[in-house]
Design an enzyme around this catalytic site. Structure first.
Site, PDB file in Angstrom:
ATOM      1  N   GLY A 218      -3.622  -0.583   5.726  1.00 20.22           N
ATOM      2  CA  GLY A 218      -2.626   1.025   5.716  1.00 20.22           C
ATOM      3  C   GLY A 218      -2.113   0.186   3.805  1.00 20.22           C
ATOM      4  O   GLY A 218      -2.793  -0.142   3.297  1.00 20.22           O
ATOM      5  N   SER A 219      -0.792   1.321   4.165  1.00 20.94           N
ATOM      6  CA  SER A 219      -0.217   0.519   2.896  1.00 20.94           C
ATOM      7  C   SER A 219       0.935  -0.740   2.879  1.00 20.94           C
ATOM      8  O   SER A 219       0.921  -0.955   2.141  1.00 20.94           O
ATOM      9  CB  SER A 219       1.042   1.226   2.863  1.00 20.94           C
ATOM     10  N   THR A 220       0.134  -1.677   3.603  1.00 20.87           N
ATOM     11  CA  THR A 220       0.664  -3.257   3.751  1.00 20.87           C
ATOM     12  C   THR A 220      -0.273  -3.514   2.624  1.00 20.87           C
ATOM     13  O   THR A 220       0.306  -4.245   1.446  1.00 20.87           O
ATOM     14  CB  THR A 220       0.730  -3.735   4.847  1.00 20.87           C
ATOM     15  N   PHE A 221      -0.933  -3.179   2.381  1.00 23.54           N
ATOM     16  CA  PHE A 221      -1.923  -3.741   1.464  1.00 23.54           C
ATOM     17  C   PHE A 221      -1.612  -3.172  -0.100  1.00 23.54           C
ATOM     18  O   PHE A 221      -2.707  -3.954  -1.207  1.00 23.54           O
ATOM     19  CB  PHE A 221      -3.577  -3.535   1.773  1.00 23.54           C
ATOM     20  N   LYS A 222      -0.770  -2.897   0.074  1.00 27.88           N
ATOM     21  CA  LYS A 222      -0.512  -2.184  -1.425  1.00 27.88           C
ATOM     22  C   LYS A 222      -0.191  -2.666  -2.299  1.00 27.88           C
ATOM     23  O   LYS A 222       0.032  -2.886  -3.157  1.00 27.88           O
ATOM     24  CB  LYS A 222       0.168  -0.826  -1.486  1.00 27.88           C
TER      25      LYS A 222
END
Length: 490
Positions: A218-222
């Protein structure tokens, strides 16, 4: 001698020769493999003929042995707080074998390791009974407890790392199991074993979710996508407009990607990470390109099939893919998959000024005499990003936690600098299942050192779909784990 008798004699001679060859082959060629074969019952009887050595956390044994009152096996393995420590120790069962540290370091724990040969020979000459050695871990008991209690009855995992060394400080997976319940050979042990098998228990308590389960991050990969953009100079600075439309049409499609929060049109990188703009990071991943995105993810530890802690972790994958799928992978969706350990590695590399250290959980192996047999030295895996890029990522992640508009406010620790990133990863076909709640973070002390980086993932089937968020469910757990490490180091 007539012809038929000669033939019989020759045939009998060949049989005797064959038996002699077979006997010598077993005695000399196969001797070692047969002597160590787990199917050889004598091996198991010998393994439990003496108390096993212990697995140690902060100077205290979290394992033990008790004497059996009947049967061929003299001693049985025990664990203290078994469900909490099972993701670290694994199990050692007289009936069902062993896994994780109990299996990988079996030679040390039983005292049969070749490195103990001279010690065992000396003990034999002096009449002293053979004793197992000990496995000294890197784990922090307070952090492990905070992680385990934080997850509670939720399904999920926590991994915490010392960024400077790679030492694993906490490794929790829930639901868990108590290895003491099937350490023996009784019908009761067999029933307990069957109760935790996936075919009988859909929650799969024996799955080590921290090391062996891969999730869409999810957005942690951003933060990885931001790192790729900064390293490849596709953005000029973290406070400069990104020229991103809202909604953003995925490349070579008619599909519009939208945002759940914030004013993301032309948002700068700092703001986009703070409110988690999908459009900004999907467009950024497309601009960087699939090849460069793979290269950056790999520097953080993705696409590594042989990451041993020493327990083997599943491979986290940033995939080769087409343009629209690469854009979605850039926001932690599509075929992008990561273990909680992997995302803790991402946070730790950023906290450590871009240097990624290999994670490990065994500090030392010791003989029963306490002589050190082996010590694990910290090992650098890569320079994931430059120190300059790492500083920019830290600045952005700290904004996520400290700015009132940020999604990571629940991870704040008074007097400590905390950087974080939330994630709510889609799950199931057409996102029909409840999403995964993620949070990655690090803590930084006043002297600039970072004692801990954490990744938390929560699969909370009991929560209302609208209440599931990385900041709400996973952030407080990460905060408590970081605080436990800091407090224990005072």
């Amino acid at each position: 001698m007539n012809k038929p008798l000669r033939r019989i004699a020759l045939f009998c001679g060949l049989l005797v020769l064959t038996l002699l060859l077979r006997d010598n082959y077993i005695q000399y060629v196969q001797a070692d493999s047969l002597a160590s074969d787990d199917e050889n019952r004598r091996v198991n009887i010998t393994r439990y003929a003496t108390p096993r050595g212990d697995i140690i956390v902060e100077g205290k044994a979290i394992t033990g042995s008790v004497e059996n009152t009947s049967g061929d096996y003299k001693y049985k393995r025990t664990w203290t707080n078994g469900p909490m420590w099972a993701p670290v120790t694994g199990y050692s069962s007289q009936a069902f074998g062993a896994n994780q540290l109990e299996k990988l370091e079996d030679g040390i724990l039983t005292g049969n390791d070749d490195r103990l040969f001279f010690r065992n020979t000396l003990d034999m000459l002096t009449g002293k009974k053979k004793e197992g050695g000990s496995v000294v871990t890197t784990l922090n008991a307070a952090a492990q407890k905070a992680a385990y209690e934080g997850l509670g009855n939720k399904k999920g995992a926590v991994a915490a790392i010392d960024p400077a060394t790679g030492k694993i400080l906490a490794l929790v997976s829930t639901p868990s199991y108590d290895p003491s319940k099937f350490a023996g050979t009784s019908d009761k042990d067999a029933k307990a074993w069957n109760a935790v098998q996936k075919k009988n228990n859909p929650d799969d308590p024996m799955l080590n979710r921290a090391l062996r389960e891969v999730y869409p991050p999810g957005s942690t990969f951003k933060v990885v996508t931001a790192a790729a953009a900064l390293e490849n100079k596709t953005v000029s600075g973290i406070d400069d407009a990104t020229k991103t439309p809202d909604p953003y049409q995925l490349p070579k499609t008619t599909t519009d990607l939208t945002n759940e929060h914030g004013e993301c049109e032309n948002a700068n990188l700092r703001y986009a990470l703070m409110v988690s703009c999908n459009t900004v990071f999907a467009k950024m991943a497309d601009t960087v390109g699939n090849e460069k995105m793979i290269e950056q993810a790999t520097k953080f530890g993705f696409n590594n099939k042989e990451l041993d802690t020493p327990v083997r972790a599943s491979e986290s994958i940033y995939p080769e893919d087409n343009e629209p799928q690469n854009a979605m992978a850039g926001i932690g969706q599509a075929s992008n998959r990561a273990t909680p350990l992997q995302m803790a590695m991402v946070a730790s590399a950023i906290a450590n000024d871009g240097k990624l250290m290999k994670p490990y959980m065994v500090d030392q192996l010791r003989a029963a005499s306490l002589d050190t047999i082996a010590t694990t030295e910290p090992e650098e895996l890569s320079q994931a990003v430059s120190p300059e890029t790492a500083q920019k990522l830290q600045d952005m992640m700290e904004t996520v936690v400290n700015n009132p508009q940020g999604t990571g406010g629940k991870a704040k620790i008074p007097g400590i600098t905390v950087g974080g990133k939330t994630g709510t990863a889609q799950h199931g076909l057409n996102n029909k299942e409840k999403p995964y709640a993620w949070f990655i973070s690090y803590a930084q002390l006043a002297d600039g050192s970072s004692p801990v980086a954490v990744a938390v993932v929560v699969e909370d089937g009991a929560a209302n779909r609208g209440d599931i968020s990385g900041g709400g469910l996973a952030g407080p757990i990460a905060r408590d784990v970081m605080k436990a490490v800091i407090d224990s180091n005072k």
